[in-house]
Design a protein around this motif. Structure first.
Motif, PDB file in Angstrom:
ATOM      1  N   GLN A  69      13.173  -4.043  15.017  1.00  0.00           N
ATOM      2  CA  GLN A  69      11.999  -3.329  15.526  1.00  0.00           C
ATOM      3  C   GLN A  69      11.032  -3.278  14.636  1.00  0.00           C
ATOM      4  O   GLN A  69       9.734  -3.308  15.206  1.00  0.00           O
ATOM      5  N   LYS A  70      11.139  -2.899  13.408  1.00  0.00           N
ATOM      6  CA  LYS A  70      10.091  -2.723  12.351  1.00  0.00           C
ATOM      7  C   LYS A  70       9.596  -4.029  12.266  1.00  0.00           C
ATOM      8  O   LYS A  70       8.261  -4.507  12.102  1.00  0.00           O
ATOM      9  N   LEU A  71      10.464  -5.056  12.102  1.00  0.00           N
ATOM     10  CA  LEU A  71       9.729  -6.454  11.824  1.00  0.00           C
ATOM     11  C   LEU A  71       8.842  -7.106  13.204  1.00  0.00           C
ATOM     12  O   LEU A  71       7.735  -7.522  12.981  1.00  0.00           O
ATOM     13  N   LEU A  72       9.457  -6.715  14.311  1.00  0.00           N
ATOM     14  CA  LEU A  72       8.595  -6.864  15.665  1.00  0.00           C
ATOM     15  C   LEU A  72       7.216  -6.392  15.695  1.00  0.00           C
ATOM     16  O   LEU A  72       6.336  -6.975  15.958  1.00  0.00           O
ATOM     17  N   VAL A  73       7.311  -5.053  15.267  1.00  0.00           N
ATOM     18  CA  VAL A  73       5.930  -4.334  15.360  1.00  0.00           C
ATOM     19  C   VAL A  73       5.165  -4.841  14.337  1.00  0.00           C
ATOM     20  O   VAL A  73       3.907  -4.973  14.781  1.00  0.00           O
TER      21      VAL A  73
ATOM     22  N   SER B   2      19.058  -8.308  16.668  1.00  0.00           N
ATOM     23  CA  SER B   2      18.271  -7.190  17.645  1.00  0.00           C
ATOM     24  C   SER B   2      19.316  -6.468  18.630  1.00  0.00           C
ATOM     25  O   SER B   2      18.885  -5.376  18.735  1.00  0.00           O
ATOM     26  N   ASP B   3      20.473  -6.976  18.594  1.00  0.00           N
ATOM     27  CA  ASP B   3      21.588  -6.428  19.288  1.00  0.00           C
ATOM     28  C   ASP B   3      22.481  -5.287  18.507  1.00  0.00           C
ATOM     29  O   ASP B   3      23.215  -4.714  18.843  1.00  0.00           O
ATOM     30  N   GLY B   4      21.907  -5.436  17.011  1.00  0.00           N
ATOM     31  CA  GLY B   4      22.956  -4.549  16.337  1.00  0.00           C
ATOM     32  C   GLY B   4      24.085  -5.164  16.116  1.00  0.00           C
ATOM     33  O   GLY B   4      25.201  -4.479  15.822  1.00  0.00           O
ATOM     34  N   ALA B   5      24.472  -6.363  16.393  1.00  0.00           N
ATOM     35  CA  ALA B   5      25.824  -6.942  16.537  1.00  0.00           C
ATOM     36  C   ALA B   5      26.280  -7.953  15.279  1.00  0.00           C
ATOM     37  O   ALA B   5      27.417  -8.559  15.542  1.00  0.00           O
ATOM     38  N   LEU B   6      25.356  -8.098  14.485  1.00  0.00           N
ATOM     39  CA  LEU B   6      25.580  -9.252  13.324  1.00  0.00           C
ATOM     40  C   LEU B   6      26.871  -8.618  12.456  1.00  0.00           C
ATOM     41  O   LEU B   6      26.934  -7.484  12.122  1.00  0.00           O
ATOM     42  N   ALA B   7      27.884  -9.534  12.070  1.00  0.00           N
ATOM     43  CA  ALA B   7      28.964  -8.872  11.230  1.00  0.00           C
ATOM     44  C   ALA B   7      28.379  -8.380  10.117  1.00  0.00           C
ATOM     45  O   ALA B   7      27.648  -8.829   9.382  1.00  0.00           O
ATOM     46  N   SER B   8      29.031  -6.946   9.808  1.00  0.00           N
ATOM     47  CA  SER B   8      28.688  -6.218   8.746  1.00  0.00           C
ATOM     48  C   SER B   8      29.299  -6.609   7.310  1.00  0.00           C
ATOM     49  O   SER B   8      30.268  -7.002   7.356  1.00  0.00           O
TER      50      SER B   8
ATOM     51  N   TRP C 137      24.359  -5.575   4.253  1.00  0.00           N
ATOM     52  CA  TRP C 137      23.862  -4.791   5.478  1.00  0.00           C
ATOM     53  C   TRP C 137      23.971  -3.411   5.325  1.00  0.00           C
ATOM     54  O   TRP C 137      23.702  -2.560   6.338  1.00  0.00           O
ATOM     55  N   GLU C 138      25.013  -2.933   4.312  1.00  0.00           N
ATOM     56  CA  GLU C 138      25.197  -1.621   4.241  1.00  0.00           C
ATOM     57  C   GLU C 138      24.015  -0.669   4.085  1.00  0.00           C
ATOM     58  O   GLU C 138      23.018  -0.970   3.267  1.00  0.00           O
ATOM     59  N   GLY C 139      23.668   0.332   4.841  1.00  0.00           N
ATOM     60  CA  GLY C 139      22.617   1.259   4.894  1.00  0.00           C
ATOM     61  C   GLY C 139      21.257   0.669   5.466  1.00  0.00           C
ATOM     62  O   GLY C 139      20.386   1.403   5.420  1.00  0.00           O
ATOM     63  N   ILE C 140      21.360  -0.723   6.096  1.00  0.00           N
ATOM     64  CA  ILE C 140      20.580  -1.096   7.072  1.00  0.00           C
ATOM     65  C   ILE C 140      20.611  -1.362   8.313  1.00  0.00           C
ATOM     66  O   ILE C 140      21.490  -2.192   8.580  1.00  0.00           O
ATOM     67  N   PRO C 141      19.994  -0.460   9.236  1.00  0.00           N
ATOM     68  CA  PRO C 141      20.263  -0.348  10.499  1.00  0.00           C
ATOM     69  C   PRO C 141      19.693  -1.746  11.306  1.00  0.00           C
ATOM     70  O   PRO C 141      18.414  -1.913  11.075  1.00  0.00           O
ATOM     71  N   GLN C 142      20.609  -2.552  11.785  1.00  0.00           N
ATOM     72  CA  GLN C 142      19.917  -3.794  12.136  1.00  0.00           C
ATOM     73  C   GLN C 142      19.038  -3.762  13.285  1.00  0.00           C
ATOM     74  O   GLN C 142      17.838  -4.246  13.388  1.00  0.00           O
ATOM     75  N   LYS C 143      19.259  -2.806  14.330  1.00  0.00           N
ATOM     76  CA  LYS C 143      17.993  -2.761  15.306  1.00  0.00           C
ATOM     77  C   LYS C 143      16.914  -2.262  15.011  1.00  0.00           C
ATOM     78  O   LYS C 143      15.691  -2.646  15.385  1.00  0.00           O
TER      79      LYS C 143
ATOM     80  N   GLY D 101       0.736  -1.224   0.127  1.00  0.00           N
ATOM     81  CA  GLY D 101       0.137   0.019  -0.099  1.00  0.00           C
ATOM     82  C   GLY D 101       1.003   1.201   0.084  1.00  0.00           C
ATOM     83  O   GLY D 101       2.203   1.154   0.057  1.00  0.00           O
ATOM     84  N   ASN D 102       0.080   2.372  -0.270  1.00  0.00           N
ATOM     85  CA  ASN D 102       0.937   3.704  -0.238  1.00  0.00           C
ATOM     86  C   ASN D 102       0.847   4.592   0.988  1.00  0.00           C
ATOM     87  O   ASN D 102       0.487   5.695   1.011  1.00  0.00           O
ATOM     88  N   LYS D 103       0.340   3.833   2.318  1.00  0.00           N
ATOM     89  CA  LYS D 103       0.214   4.507   3.558  1.00  0.00           C
ATOM     90  C   LYS D 103       1.630   4.981   3.938  1.00  0.00           C
ATOM     91  O   LYS D 103       2.618   4.255   3.876  1.00  0.00           O
ATOM     92  N   GLY D 104       1.461   6.226   4.545  1.00  0.00           N
ATOM     93  CA  GLY D 104       2.638   6.644   5.269  1.00  0.00           C
ATOM     94  C   GLY D 104       3.157   6.032   6.406  1.00  0.00           C
ATOM     95  O   GLY D 104       2.369   5.256   6.977  1.00  0.00           O
ATOM     96  N   GLU D 105       4.466   6.339   7.056  1.00  0.00           N
ATOM     97  CA  GLU D 105       4.706   5.534   8.124  1.00  0.00           C
ATOM     98  C   GLU D 105       4.671   6.353   9.290  1.00  0.00           C
ATOM     99  O   GLU D 105       4.772   5.697  10.585  1.00  0.00           O
ATOM    100  N   GLY D 106       4.184   7.597   9.650  1.00  0.00           N
ATOM    101  CA  GLY D 106       3.933   8.607  10.510  1.00  0.00           C
ATOM    102  C   GLY D 106       5.250   9.239  10.831  1.00  0.00           C
ATOM    103  O   GLY D 106       5.470  10.171  10.776  1.00  0.00           O
ATOM    104  N   GLN D 107       6.163   8.143  11.259  1.00  0.00           N
ATOM    105  CA  GLN D 107       7.578   8.990  11.733  1.00  0.00           C
ATOM    106  C   GLN D 107       8.805   7.688  11.632  1.00  0.00           C
ATOM    107  O   GLN D 107       8.375   6.626  11.503  1.00  0.00           O
ATOM    108  N   ARG D 108       9.734   8.127  11.193  1.00  0.00           N
ATOM    109  CA  ARG D 108      11.024   7.470  11.119  1.00  0.00           C
ATOM    110  C   ARG D 108      12.125   8.035  11.489  1.00  0.00           C
ATOM    111  O   ARG D 108      12.450   9.149  11.335  1.00  0.00           O
ATOM    112  N   LYS D 109      13.291   7.285  12.162  1.00  0.00           N
ATOM    113  CA  LYS D 109      14.434   7.849  12.581  1.00  0.00           C
ATOM    114  C   LYS D 109      15.204   8.266  11.527  1.00  0.00           C
ATOM    115  O   LYS D 109      15.052   7.727  10.452  1.00  0.00           O
ATOM    116  N   LYS D 110      15.888   9.393  11.847  1.00  0.00           N
ATOM    117  CA  LYS D 110      16.880   9.872  10.604  1.00  0.00           C
ATOM    118  C   LYS D 110      17.784   8.781  10.390  1.00  0.00           C
ATOM    119  O   LYS D 110      18.318   8.018  11.279  1.00  0.00           O
TER     120      LYS D 110
END
Length: 198
Positions: free
Chosen positions: A150-154, A130-136, A140-146, A77-86
């Motif tokens: 969180q997005k998948l969890l929600v 989830s810890d942001g500790a997987l080998a880069s 993974w470039e440009g994909i913040p792990q944590k 869909g084309n729904k917005g996300e509301g907010q997203r971290k920088k």
């Protein structure tokens, strides 16, 4: 997998006559088993299926399929996300590239895609993400792990707990409109609500 429940004989769908037609159609649609994807590829869907089943500790096909369909529909869909971290990409990019990176992590761990790994290896990868500790790696470039976790969890929890079978298992009586609740004091139940079994 049989889920533990304090409400073994409760079925929220027996209460649907008390819902209005629009609500009834929305809830009944959640029981459909169609799964034509509009955003996810087959490989992404299988990676996500393994992820969601592990995250919710529930591998029941019809419920996890609903979770996938719900997430797919949200992304298509084309729904917005509301907010997203920088610095966090839009959800469509985050999940598409994130699922690709998760899958690559499976290949790097055991020369298989994530969804074919045994549960302990899947859990290890999930924990590290989830810890942001997987080998880069390049994937993974440009994909913040944590933030991906969180997005998948929600998205997973939101979909999982909107399935009528899960409602029955947790004793949720479904939509209150238009019937409403009459007995609102602590410990009181309306006659149509689930009664906890010892």
């Amino acid at each position: 997998m049989n889920k533990q429940t304090h409400y073994p004989s409760y079925d929220v769908m027996k209460e649907q006559d008390a819902w209005d037609a629009h609500t009834r159609s929305i809830v009944n649609a959640r029981l459909l088993h169609e799964h034509k994807y509009h955003f996810l590829s087959t490989v992404e869907a299988e990676c996500l299926r393994a992820w969601c089943a592990l995250l919710m500790n529930d591998d029941r096909g019809e419920i996890i399929q609903y979770v996938l369909s719900h997430i797919d529909e949200s992304l298509a869909g084309n729904k917005g996300e509301g907010q997203r971290k920088k610095g966090v990409p839009p959800a469509k990019v985050l999940l598409r590239e994130g699922l690709k990176a998760i899958d690559e992590s499976g290949w790097m761990t055991d020369s298989r895609p994530f969804f074919q790994l045994d549960e302990s290896k899947q859990r290890q990868i999930m924990q590290e993400i989830s810890d942001g500790a997987l080998a880069s790696t390049e994937a993974w470039e440009g994909i913040p792990q944590k933030e991906l976790f969180q997005k998948l969890l929600v998205l997973t929890v939101e979909a999982y707990y909107s399935h009528p079978q899960v409602w029955s298992e947790i004793g949720y009586g479904g939509p209150a409109y238009p019937r409403g609740y009459v007995r609102a004091d602590f410990g009181q139940l309306d006659p149509w609500e689930a009664v906890k079994q010892p």
